[in-house]
Design a protein around this motif. Structure first.
Motif, PDB file in Angstrom:
ATOM      1  N   LYS A 190     -33.612  -9.531  20.943  1.00  0.00           N
ATOM      2  CA  LYS A 190     -34.453  -8.795  20.007  1.00  0.00           C
ATOM      3  C   LYS A 190     -34.616  -7.353  20.463  1.00  0.00           C
ATOM      4  N   LYS A 191     -35.010  -6.503  19.542  1.00  0.00           N
ATOM      5  CA  LYS A 191     -35.263  -5.104  19.875  1.00  0.00           C
ATOM      6  C   LYS A 191     -36.460  -4.991  20.814  1.00  0.00           C
ATOM      7  N   LEU A 192     -36.465  -3.926  21.596  1.00  0.00           N
ATOM      8  CA  LEU A 192     -37.593  -3.662  22.465  1.00  0.00           C
ATOM      9  C   LEU A 192     -38.807  -3.320  21.619  1.00  0.00           C
ATOM     10  N   LYS A 193     -39.927  -3.962  21.896  1.00  0.00           N
ATOM     11  CA  LYS A 193     -41.153  -3.725  21.132  1.00  0.00           C
ATOM     12  C   LYS A 193     -41.956  -2.602  21.792  1.00  0.00           C
ATOM     13  N   VAL A 194     -42.194  -1.544  21.029  1.00  0.00           N
ATOM     14  CA  VAL A 194     -42.855  -0.351  21.548  1.00  0.00           C
ATOM     15  C   VAL A 194     -44.163  -0.108  20.807  1.00  0.00           C
ATOM     16  N   ALA A 195     -45.206   0.240  21.544  1.00  0.00           N
ATOM     17  CA  ALA A 195     -46.486   0.641  20.962  1.00  0.00           C
ATOM     18  C   ALA A 195     -46.837   2.028  21.477  1.00  0.00           C
ATOM     19  N   LEU A 196     -47.417   2.850  20.619  1.00  0.00           N
ATOM     20  CA  LEU A 196     -47.780   4.232  20.958  1.00  0.00           C
ATOM     21  C   LEU A 196     -49.278   4.409  20.837  1.00  0.00           C
ATOM     22  N   VAL A 197     -49.907   4.977  21.869  1.00  0.00           N
ATOM     23  CA  VAL A 197     -51.320   5.321  21.789  1.00  0.00           C
ATOM     24  C   VAL A 197     -51.460   6.832  21.912  1.00  0.00           C
ATOM     25  N   GLY A 198     -52.069   7.436  20.899  1.00  0.00           N
ATOM     26  CA  GLY A 198     -52.221   8.890  20.846  1.00  0.00           C
ATOM     27  C   GLY A 198     -51.286   9.482  19.827  1.00  0.00           C
ATOM     28  N   THR A 199     -51.802   9.830  18.640  1.00  0.00           N
ATOM     29  CA  THR A 199     -50.937  10.327  17.567  1.00  0.00           C
ATOM     30  C   THR A 199     -51.115  11.823  17.346  1.00  0.00           C
ATOM     31  N   GLY A 200     -51.154  12.579  18.451  1.00  0.00           N
ATOM     32  CA  GLY A 200     -51.110  14.032  18.370  1.00  0.00           C
ATOM     33  C   GLY A 200     -49.675  14.489  18.207  1.00  0.00           C
ATOM     34  N   ILE A 201     -49.461  15.784  18.391  1.00  0.00           N
ATOM     35  CA  ILE A 201     -48.165  16.381  18.056  1.00  0.00           C
ATOM     36  C   ILE A 201     -47.031  15.842  18.927  1.00  0.00           C
ATOM     37  N   ARG A 202     -47.247  15.689  20.242  1.00  0.00           N
ATOM     38  CA  ARG A 202     -46.176  15.194  21.099  1.00  0.00           C
ATOM     39  C   ARG A 202     -45.893  13.714  20.835  1.00  0.00           C
ATOM     40  N   GLY A 203     -46.949  12.974  20.539  1.00  0.00           N
ATOM     41  CA  GLY A 203     -46.787  11.561  20.274  1.00  0.00           C
ATOM     42  C   GLY A 203     -45.970  11.268  19.029  1.00  0.00           C
ATOM     43  N   ILE A 204     -46.315  11.912  17.933  1.00  0.00           N
ATOM     44  CA  ILE A 204     -45.646  11.554  16.674  1.00  0.00           C
ATOM     45  C   ILE A 204     -44.284  12.221  16.508  1.00  0.00           C
ATOM     46  N   THR A 205     -44.023  13.294  17.282  1.00  0.00           N
ATOM     47  CA  THR A 205     -42.723  13.959  17.153  1.00  0.00           C
ATOM     48  C   THR A 205     -41.734  13.398  18.174  1.00  0.00           C
ATOM     49  N   PHE A 206     -41.874  13.777  19.446  1.00  0.00           N
ATOM     50  CA  PHE A 206     -40.884  13.416  20.455  1.00  0.00           C
ATOM     51  C   PHE A 206     -40.874  11.925  20.774  1.00  0.00           C
ATOM     52  N   TRP A 207     -42.040  11.318  20.951  1.00  0.00           N
ATOM     53  CA  TRP A 207     -42.098   9.894  21.282  1.00  0.00           C
ATOM     54  C   TRP A 207     -42.310   9.025  20.054  1.00  0.00           C
ATOM     55  N   GLY A 208     -42.271   9.637  18.874  1.00  0.00           N
ATOM     56  CA  GLY A 208     -42.417   8.881  17.637  1.00  0.00           C
ATOM     57  C   GLY A 208     -41.214   9.016  16.742  1.00  0.00           C
ATOM     58  N   LYS A 209     -41.221  10.073  15.937  1.00  0.00           N
ATOM     59  CA  LYS A 209     -40.160  10.241  14.938  1.00  0.00           C
ATOM     60  C   LYS A 209     -38.776  10.330  15.567  1.00  0.00           C
ATOM     61  N   ARG A 210     -38.652  11.006  16.709  1.00  0.00           N
ATOM     62  CA  ARG A 210     -37.327  11.124  17.314  1.00  0.00           C
ATOM     63  C   ARG A 210     -36.794   9.771  17.777  1.00  0.00           C
ATOM     64  N   LEU A 211     -37.652   8.906  18.296  1.00  0.00           N
ATOM     65  CA  LEU A 211     -37.198   7.577  18.686  1.00  0.00           C
ATOM     66  C   LEU A 211     -36.730   6.776  17.470  1.00  0.00           C
ATOM     67  N   VAL A 212     -37.468   6.899  16.381  1.00  0.00           N
ATOM     68  CA  VAL A 212     -37.078   6.199  15.147  1.00  0.00           C
ATOM     69  C   VAL A 212     -35.746   6.729  14.633  1.00  0.00           C
ATOM     70  N   ASP A 213     -35.596   8.049  14.638  1.00  0.00           N
ATOM     71  CA  ASP A 213     -34.368   8.659  14.109  1.00  0.00           C
ATOM     72  C   ASP A 213     -33.142   8.344  14.956  1.00  0.00           C
ATOM     73  N   GLU A 214     -33.314   8.274  16.280  1.00  0.00           N
ATOM     74  CA  GLU A 214     -32.161   8.182  17.174  1.00  0.00           C
ATOM     75  C   GLU A 214     -31.895   6.787  17.737  1.00  0.00           C
ATOM     76  N   TYR A 215     -32.922   5.934  17.838  1.00  0.00           N
ATOM     77  CA  TYR A 215     -32.739   4.688  18.591  1.00  0.00           C
ATOM     78  C   TYR A 215     -33.246   3.444  17.866  1.00  0.00           C
ATOM     79  N   SER A 216     -33.323   3.485  16.566  1.00  0.00           N
ATOM     80  CA  SER A 216     -33.846   2.345  15.815  1.00  0.00           C
ATOM     81  C   SER A 216     -33.001   1.086  15.957  1.00  0.00           C
TER      82      SER A 216
END
Length: 463
Positions: A32-58
């Motif tokens: 199964k895929k690695l299950k990831v949870a994010l705490v903190g939805t400020g700018i660094r969280g939702i961009t580099f550790w959020g959207k970029r992970l979705v775009d590049e490693y889904s």
């Protein structure tokens, strides 16, 4: 997919332990895929550790939960990242309900330890944004929690991974200038980027640990890696002479300030659609104001900083950070027994810079910047010889190309040996902040601070 996931998990183990732990430590034996949870939805969280992970490693990861104390910003973050996972105000409930393999922490610096320790206790591996934490007590608590568990923590350092920083490391590893003796390092924040720290919670010592910790942790990690040793002693000076109480202009925030026509630092956050939607639209919930007055009287961090650091291999470092420079950039010089290396980036009169000072930091953080490849020099000057100029290919996006290389190492090339030792674990995270924490204590106590007195970590001669 099974092989890709195993590579990812192995790389997390390697980063967490600085290559001291066997790579099979994260072998969950699941396809199964690695299950990831994010705490903190400020700018660094939702961009580099959020959207970029979705775009590049889904193909190998899946977000199973997002958490933040601000429900309104949390909803915006979910939409921006582009995930369908549940959201939680309660961090512990998120962990219990979603059972993530990996928790990514991108909250306010002073709260990192809360989520790191609780996450480890609840059986998860952790990845935290820099800095690890803000003081020696919280640092020791994190170290103690990890020792009691078989779970691991890594710190998301990225500057090591830029091609320019890597070339410097290569030259030092090759003993191009012999044995290293001393280093001079100066970092300049301009009046756009530098000022931004004093608008936010970073201007509060309790929240950020000061820029000695929040910002300089990047620099000290680079230096520890370049020098290939650990700090043993620090002596520092610092003061607040420009921001805070040092101006006659003062208001609640920039948007409502009566001095907007007079103050050179006036900034209308509402004119930036992304910043407005991420911060302004959600202020009513938690009271976090992103455009606070730079000259409010409760700012208590330093805006000028200088330190001397001694390393266990007897290298000495002279370091300074300026927060209101006319330009943004940095310089470093390495003195060795056989010569000298000089390097710098973004010094405007050294190169033909086409981007404005106001745009520099935005471009650096942009993960999609496709500027034409350029080159910047490193100067090598050996004793009794003419200097040599080495031209290094440069990238402008994501911290000089460091962001994508860090994530690619974790997700795509985990099995590839890195000759430069760019992987950074919890000890690296601790040693980088302990210099800054020691510098604060030095200023307060007016004496040199021994790094070994701050936590139970004993500085080692080699990393």
């Amino acid at each position: 997919m099974k092989n890709s996931r195993r590579k990812f998990l192995s790389s997390i183990s390697m980063l967490a332990a600085s290559s001291a732990m066997p790579l099979h430590a994260f072998n969950f034996g699941s396809s199964k895929k690695l299950k990831v949870a994010l705490v903190g939805t400020g700018i660094r969280g939702i961009t580099f550790w959020g959207k970029r992970l979705v775009d590049e490693y889904s193909d190998i990861i899946e977000f199973v939960g997002l958490s933040d104390i601000n429900s309104s910003r949390l909803a915006y973050g979910k939409k921006y990242i582009g995930v369908a996972c549940p959201v939680f105000i309660d961090f512990e409930k998120m962990v219990k309900d979603t059972r993530p393999d990996l928790i990514i922490v991108t909250t306010k610096d002073s709260t990192h330890h809360q989520f790191i320790i609780k996450g480890i206790e609840m059986g998860c591996d952790l990845l935290t944004e820099k800095p690890l934490t803000v003081d020696e007590i919280k640092c020791q608590a994190i170290l103690d929690a990890e020792k009691k568990s078989d779970k691991n923590l890594i710190v998301g350092f990225n500057y090591r991974w830029s091609p320019y920083a890597t070339k410097i490391k290569e030259l030092l590893m090759d003993k191009t200038i012999g044995d290293l003796v001393s280093v001079d390092f100066s970092w300049y924040l301009n009046t756009y980027h530098g000022a931004s720290y004093f608008r936010r919670w970073h201007g509060d010592m309790e929240s950020s640990g000061s820029l000695w910790v929040h910002k300089s942790t990047h620099h000290f990690d680079l230096l520890n890696w370049w020098i290939d040793s650990e700090p043993s002693e620090v002596f520092a000076y610092g003061d607040l002479e420009f921001y805070g109480k040092n101006s006659p202009f003062r208001g609640d925030n920039c948007r409502t300030c009566k001095h907007s026509n007079e103050c050179d630092f006036y900034w209308d956050i509402t004119q930036n659609e992304f910043m407005k939607e991420l911060y302004v639209d959600h202020e009513q919930e938690d009271g976090y104001i992103r455009d606070n007055c730079l000259f409010r009287k409760d700012i208590d961090i330093y805006d000028k900083m200088s330190a001397q650091v001694k390393y266990t291999n007897n290298t000495t470092l002279n370091y300074s950070l300026t927060t209101y420079s006319p330009f943004e950039g940095w310089r470093v010089a390495f003195n060795g027994t056989k010569g000298r290396i000089e390097a710098s980036q973004d010094i405007p009169y050294h190169t033909n810079i086409t981007v404005s000072e106001a745009e520099k930091h935005t471009n650096e953080m942009d993960q999609t910047n496709k500027e034409e490849l350029s080159y910047e020099p490193i100067i090598v000057h050996k004793l009794w010889k003419e200097h040599e100029t080495i031209q290094v290919p440069m990238e402008k996006q994501g911290h000089g190309g460091g962001d994508k290389r860090l994530q690619d190492k974790i997700f795509k090339t985990a099995d590839t040996e890195d000759p430069y030792g760019r992987t950074a674990g919890i000890r690296d995270g601790a040693m980088s902040i302990l210099i800054g924490i020691g510098a604060r204590r030095s200023i307060e106590q007016k004496k040199a601070i021994q790094i070994s007195e701050l936590t139970d970590l004993v500085p080692q001669k080699k990393r």
